[in-house]
Scaffold this active site. Structure first.
Site, PDB file in Angstrom:
ATOM      1  N   ASP A  33       1.004  -1.551   0.076  1.00  0.00           N
ATOM      2  CA  ASP A  33       0.005   0.341   0.067  1.00  0.00           C
ATOM      3  C   ASP A  33       0.466   1.724  -0.384  1.00  0.00           C
ATOM      4  OD1 ASP A  33      -2.250   1.784   0.282  1.00  0.00           O
ATOM      5  OD2 ASP A  33      -2.838   0.971   1.824  1.00  0.00           O
ATOM      6  N   ASP A  34       0.818   2.154  -0.974  1.00  0.00           N
ATOM      7  CA  ASP A  34       1.713   3.515  -1.286  1.00  0.00           C
ATOM      8  C   ASP A  34       3.104   3.026  -1.522  1.00  0.00           C
ATOM      9  OD1 ASP A  34      -0.969   4.707  -1.209  1.00  0.00           O
ATOM     10  OD2 ASP A  34      -0.599   5.591   0.822  1.00  0.00           O
ATOM     11  N   CYS A  71      -6.327   4.012  -4.085  1.00  0.00           N
ATOM     12  CA  CYS A  71      -5.504   2.761  -3.177  1.00  0.00           C
ATOM     13  C   CYS A  71      -7.064   1.381  -3.854  1.00  0.00           C
ATOM     14  CB  CYS A  71      -6.698   2.655  -1.923  1.00  0.00           C
ATOM     15  SG  CYS A  71      -6.482   1.373  -0.960  1.00  0.00           S
ATOM     16  N   LYS A 125      -5.977  -5.286   4.140  1.00  0.00           N
ATOM     17  CA  LYS A 125      -6.666  -4.131   3.693  1.00  0.00           C
ATOM     18  C   LYS A 125      -7.923  -5.199   2.301  1.00  0.00           C
ATOM     19  CE  LYS A 125      -6.344   0.822   2.502  1.00  0.00           C
ATOM     20  NZ  LYS A 125      -5.387   1.330   1.751  1.00  0.00           N
ATOM     21  N   HIS A 127     -11.233  -2.853   1.402  1.00  0.00           N
ATOM     22  CA  HIS A 127     -11.371  -1.140   1.008  1.00  0.00           C
ATOM     23  C   HIS A 127     -11.979  -1.301  -0.484  1.00  0.00           C
ATOM     24  CE1 HIS A 127      -8.793   3.019   0.967  1.00  0.00           C
ATOM     25  NE2 HIS A 127     -11.047   3.335   1.202  1.00  0.00           N
ATOM     26  N   HIS A 213       1.774   2.164   3.828  1.00  0.00           N
ATOM     27  CA  HIS A 213       0.641   3.697   3.983  1.00  0.00           C
ATOM     28  C   HIS A 213       1.081   4.104   5.818  1.00  0.00           C
ATOM     29  CE1 HIS A 213      -3.142   5.474   3.776  1.00  0.00           C
ATOM     30  NE2 HIS A 213      -3.322   5.299   3.053  1.00  0.00           N
ATOM     31  N   ASP A 271      -0.853  -0.938  -5.187  1.00  0.00           N
ATOM     32  CA  ASP A 271      -1.485   0.142  -6.102  1.00  0.00           C
ATOM     33  C   ASP A 271      -2.001   1.333  -6.408  1.00  0.00           C
ATOM     34  OD1 ASP A 271      -0.903   1.967  -2.586  1.00  0.00           O
ATOM     35  OD2 ASP A 271      -3.129   1.499  -2.250  1.00  0.00           O
ATOM     36  N   ASN A 272      -0.648   2.245  -5.925  1.00  0.00           N
ATOM     37  CA  ASN A 272      -0.385   3.308  -6.926  1.00  0.00           C
ATOM     38  C   ASN A 272       1.252   3.840  -5.946  1.00  0.00           C
ATOM     39  OD1 ASN A 272      -2.766   3.757  -3.926  1.00  0.00           O
ATOM     40  ND2 ASN A 272      -0.519   4.795  -3.329  1.00  0.00           N
ATOM     41  N   LYS A 289       1.607   9.980  -5.760  1.00  0.00           N
ATOM     42  CA  LYS A 289       0.450   9.378  -5.624  1.00  0.00           C
ATOM     43  C   LYS A 289      -1.034  10.407  -4.927  1.00  0.00           C
ATOM     44  CE  LYS A 289      -3.232   7.305  -1.759  1.00  0.00           C
ATOM     45  NZ  LYS A 289      -3.097   6.721  -0.045  1.00  0.00           N
TER      46      LYS A 289
END
Ligand SMILES: *[C@@H]1O[C@H](CO)[C@@H](O)[C@H](O)[C@H]1NC(C)=O
Ligand SMILES: *[C@@H]1O[C@H](CO)[C@@H](O)[C@H](O)[C@H]1NC(C)=O
Ligand SMILES: *[C@@H]1O[C@H](CO)[C@@H](O)[C@H](O)[C@H]1NC(C)=O
Ligand SMILES: *[C@@H]1O[C@H](CO)[C@@H](O)[C@H](O)[C@H]1NC(C)=O
Ligand SMILES: *[C@@H]1O[C@H](CO)[C@@H](O)[C@H](O)[C@H]1NC(C)=O
Ligand SMILES: *[C@@H]1O[C@H](CO)[C@@H](O)[C@H](O)[C@H]1NC(C)=O
Length: 474
Positions: A33-34, A71, A125, A127, A213, A271-272, A289
């Site tokens: 994540d991130d 995300c 996660k 989301h 994240h 994810d990004n 992001k």
């Protein structure tokens, strides 16, 4: 008479291929994540990610693998094979109190894999919506779920905005007190491996980690790896990346010890792009992001397998998009993607370096922010504002403007082959290319469904659910 023995021979051979040698592999799909472009060891030797580096270098480094700017939309792609502008999830993310969701009529990858006999688990996660049970993981194809519905919660307390957010299947769950999220996730992943037979079963293990994240939280020993970095936030962020690396190392060791690696594919992707505003870094790429720049959308990624990749140990530059994983993995598992899906099967590209099955993709079409971007061949067209972080943010402790809220022409054009870092807008010199890409963008816009971005609903308040973020309010 004469022809019987060979026919029988071929029938047996075909049977062996179908039921023996070609048994579909275990699939382990790991999402960070991130995680920024410049935050992994294979792009930046300041990073300590030995487990990830080893797999990336022995496997296939994906150097042109694209994700969404944030995300929820990327997870939407992994789960459905459709662009978010076809599911209504193209604007921002699902905020905890907003009744947003991945529409129930989209069949998820784990649902498809279950039909093919796979055992399916998610740890981490979600989301993709939780206001009704029908939008939650165990109702969307997963045999088990340990993790959380939202994002940005505390890594130790699992609290986000005064609500507790952690479940095992449908029940509120409390991992051992004080245990860091990366350890909770890797421990549960290993527990799953202990419950699955590597020879008899076929496993789909989806591991969307909380790492890395914000909030910036990490046990000191990981932060200390970066003692020579003077900026506290960057030290913490890098420590979080190393904790993620250790968690992945623990899982891959367990996969190997238990015999899964004999027939397994590991996919690793962010994810990004990295949020430079919380100490991530995307150099040499532009932006961060939340933006349509390469720094927001070109993701650090690789695939690894002991034996399924015909060509490995190299960097693959073929164009791949997040929507492609669904048809790629489904095909590998012996299934058939629906006609009309946005994703395309990239197994020949990923496994043997064949040319990409696509020459075009849509970065996003956001009808609320009123921006969009498309790639056709080497060219990228951006319409409207790419977002609020427009610079080439250097590594801390250097500081430079993130170039907030710059105003841009309505259409910008970049030649990503000549200029992958987006320094030169060549729109005014290339009206024909602009008009061709605008034509392709209009074609895709015609199929867009409006963003479903409902306002916050007070009924979501965790106070109504014993202090937990819970389904049951839409
Ligand atoms: C910190 O030390 C590591 C290993 O000695 C080195 O690779 C890295 O470049 C150093 N980082 C900085 C910011 O000096
Ligand atoms: C799901 O329903 C929406 C709204 O009716 C429709 O636009 C979309 O095509 C459907 N998608 C699938 C995969 O059935
Ligand atoms: C969650 O579901 C899985 C699969 O059915 C099961 O093995 C596991 O025990 C369940 N966990 C809890 C805490 O109910
Ligand atoms: C990895 O495994 C080691 C040995 O069991 C353990 O001490 C460590 O906490 C684990 N790390 C993570 C992030 O899971
Ligand atoms: C940029 O603009 C957005 C809204 O358009 C605003 O929320 C944000 O504060 C601005 N950022 C800066 C640094 O000015
Ligand atoms: C990765 O892509 C960049 C262009 O974006 C290119 O400069 C670089 O050479 C590529 N890396 C490899 C190893 O092919």
């Amino acid at each position: 008479m004469d022809s019987s023995p060979p026919l029988l021979f071929f029938a047996v051979l075909a049977g062996m291929v179908l039921f023996g040698a070609a048994k579909p592999p275990h699939i382990i799909f790991i999402v960070a994540d991130d995680l920024g472009w410049n935050d992994v060891g294979w792009h930046n030797d300041q990073m300590f990610t030995p487990n990830l580096d080893k797999m990336a270098r022995a496997g296939v480094i994906l150097n042109s693998s694209y994700v969404q700017p944030v995300c929820t939309p990327s997870r939407n792609c992994f789960m459905t094979g459709y662009y978010p502008f076809h599911t209504g999830l193209q604007h921002e993310v699902i905020h905890p109190s907003h009744p947003g969701y991945l529409p129930a009529n989209f069949t998820t990858l784990p649902q498809k894999l279950k039909q093919l006999g796979y055992t399916t688990h998610i740890v981490g996660k979600w989301h993709l919506g939780f206001c009704d049970w029908k939008y939650t993981p165990t109702y969307r194809g997963f045999d088990s779920f340990m993790g959380y519905y939202n994002g940005a919660e505390d890594y130790f307390t699992h609290i986000r905005d005064n609500g507790y957010d952690f479940r095992f299947n449908t029940s509120v769950h409390h991992p051992p007190e004080g245990e860091y999220s990366a350890n909770v996730i890797s421990a549960r992943a290993v527990e799953i491996l202990d419950s699955v037979d590597p020879v008899r079963d076929q496993l789909y293990l989806y591991l969307p980690f909380q790492s890395v994240h914000a909030p910036l939280e990490v046990p000191e020993r990981y932060e200390n790896i970066y003692a020579n970095i003077s900026t506290k936030s960057r030290r913490q962020y890098c420590g979080m990346v190393s904790a993620l690396d250790e968690a992945v190392g623990n899982i891959t060791s367990a996969l190997r010890d238990r015999g899964f690696m004999d027939n397994a594919l590991i996919v690793f992707t962010t994810d990004n792009g990295g949020p430079t505003f919380t100490a991530a870094n995307n150099l040499p790429l532009r932006g961060a992001k939340t933006t349509l720049w390469e720094g927001g959308t070109r993701g650090a990624a690789f695939v690894y397998s002991d034996n399924l990749l015909q060509n490995d140990g190299y960097t693959n530059n073929e164009m791949i998009h997040a929507v492609d994983w669904f048809p790629t993995l489904l095909t590998l598992a012996g299934g058939k993607p629906d006609a009309g899906m946005d994703g395309v099967n990239q197994w020949p590209t990923v496994s043997s370096g064949a040319p990409s099955a696509r020459s075009e993709f849509v970065y996003n079409i956001d009808d609320i922010s009123k921006n969009a971007a498309i790639r056709v061949g080497q060219y990228k067209l951006i319409e409207g504002s790419p977002g609020n972080h427009n610079g080439w943010t250097p590594l801390p402790p250097l500081e430079a403007s993130d170039m907030f809220n710059v105003s841009f022409p309505e259409h910008q054009l970049f030649d990503l082959q000549a200029d992958p870092t987006e320094h030169h807008d060549i729109a005014s010199d290339n009206p024909d290319v602009v008009s061709k890409l605008l034509g392709r963008l209009s074609f895709h816009k015609a199929t867009m469904v409006p963003a479903n971005f409902p306002p916050a609903d007070p009924a979501s308040d965790p106070k109504n659910f014993g202090g937990n973020w819970s389904p049951g309010w839409c």
